[in-house]
Design a protein around this motif. Structure first.
Motif, PDB file in Angstrom:
ATOM      1  N   ASN A   1      14.258   3.491   5.906  1.00 35.80           N
ATOM      2  CA  ASN A   1      14.142   4.127   4.594  1.00 35.80           C
ATOM      3  C   ASN A   1      12.747   4.689   4.362  1.00 35.80           C
ATOM      4  OD1 ASN A   1      16.532   3.770   2.396  1.00 35.80           O
ATOM      5  ND2 ASN A   1      16.666   2.220   3.986  1.00 35.80           N
TER       6      ASN A   1
ATOM      7  N   PRO B   1      10.183   6.249  -3.849  1.00 39.38           N
ATOM      8  CA  PRO B   1      11.593   5.966  -4.188  1.00 39.38           C
ATOM      9  C   PRO B   1      12.412   5.511  -2.982  1.00 39.38           C
ATOM     10  CG  PRO B   1      10.877   7.984  -5.251  1.00 39.38           C
ATOM     11  CD  PRO B   1       9.778   7.594  -4.319  1.00 39.38           C
ATOM     12  N   ALA B   2      12.223   6.170  -1.836  1.00 36.36           N
ATOM     13  CA  ALA B   2      12.950   5.768  -0.630  1.00 36.36           C
ATOM     14  C   ALA B   2      12.496   4.390  -0.155  1.00 36.36           C
ATOM     15  CB  ALA B   2      12.751   6.799   0.474  1.00 36.36           C
TER      16      ALA B   2
ATOM     17  N   ALA C   1      14.101   1.838  -2.371  1.00 35.43           N
ATOM     18  CA  ALA C   1      15.523   1.729  -2.019  1.00 35.43           C
ATOM     19  C   ALA C   1      15.695   0.862  -0.774  1.00 35.43           C
ATOM     20  CB  ALA C   1      16.114   3.112  -1.800  1.00 35.43           C
TER      21      ALA C   1
ATOM     22  N   ARG D   1      15.255  -2.771  -1.748  1.00 30.29           N
ATOM     23  CA  ARG D   1      16.460  -3.302  -2.402  1.00 30.29           C
ATOM     24  C   ARG D   1      17.554  -3.603  -1.381  1.00 30.29           C
ATOM     25  NH1 ARG D   1      15.292   0.719  -6.298  1.00 30.29           N
ATOM     26  NH2 ARG D   1      16.899   2.071  -5.400  1.00 30.29           N
TER      27      ARG D   1
END
Length: 199
Positions: free
Chosen positions: A139, A176-177, A180, A183
């Motif tokens: 990611n 943001p990536a 992600a 998560r």
């Protein structure tokens, strides 16, 4: 309107949990299965362990191994992902290994980890680490590669150094990536925690 929707959603969630608990309890009592014991028996066993002073120390030890493995996976995964996304040579050097290890079933490494680290805490940390690190790497690398080239060219035209470009443009744009990936790694860590007892 929004408050009413939240109340309805909360009520539905509570009803769903209670329904599952009722089905679990009934199924456990009807079939008397070792695999699906009634929730009341599980609660009684937890209470007994809690009173005996065994539950909290073991819970703290399990959470400690999860946290250590996850933190190591996030730190190393972000660093490796940033390098792979930014430098083509690093990507070519590591891409084969990262993709191969990510696609391989992680449970296949458990016997090797036991041989290397034994049955102690180190092998449990390694299992959590392997479940989480490759998701973060992929990611993070994807986020770096998706940074707008116009921003990079503008930074170069203004004489920005590589460090400044990295800190002020690439890292914020890829965040943001990266988050992600973190998560998704948390979900992978949860799956690892359910399997690491084999270590």
């Amino acid at each position: 309107m929004r408050l009413s929707h939240m109340k309805n959603s909360f009520s539905t969630n509570v009803l769903s949990i209670l329904s599952l608990a009722a089905v679990w309890e009934i199924t456990g009592r009807l079939f008397d299965s070792v695999l699906i014991p009634p929730l009341t028996k599980i609660g009684a066993a937890w209470y007994k362990l809690l009173l005996g002073g065994k539950l909290l120390p073991n819970l703290a030890a399990s959470l400690g191994t999860m946290v250590v493995g996850f933190v190591l996976a996030v730190i190393i995964g972000i660093v490796v992902g940033l390098l792979m996304g930014r430098f083509r040579a690093v990507e070519h050097f590591l891409d084969l290994y990262v993709n191969s290890l990510m696609s391989a079933p992680t449970t296949a490494f458990v016997p090797v980890l036991i041989l290397w680290f034994g049955l102690g805490v180190q092998s449990r940390i390694a299992v959590v680490f392997l479940f989480a690190v490759f998701v973060v790497i992929i990611n993070t690398m994807t986020g770096v590669k998706q940074v707008d080239n116009v921003l990079l060219e503008m930074a170069r035209s203004f004489g920005a150094r590589e460090k400044e470009t990295f800190v002020k443009i690439i890292l914020p744009a890829a965040m943001p990536a990266i988050m992600a990936g973190v998560r998704l790694a948390m979900g992978a860590r949860s799956r690892a925690s359910s399997r690491r007892r084999c270590c």
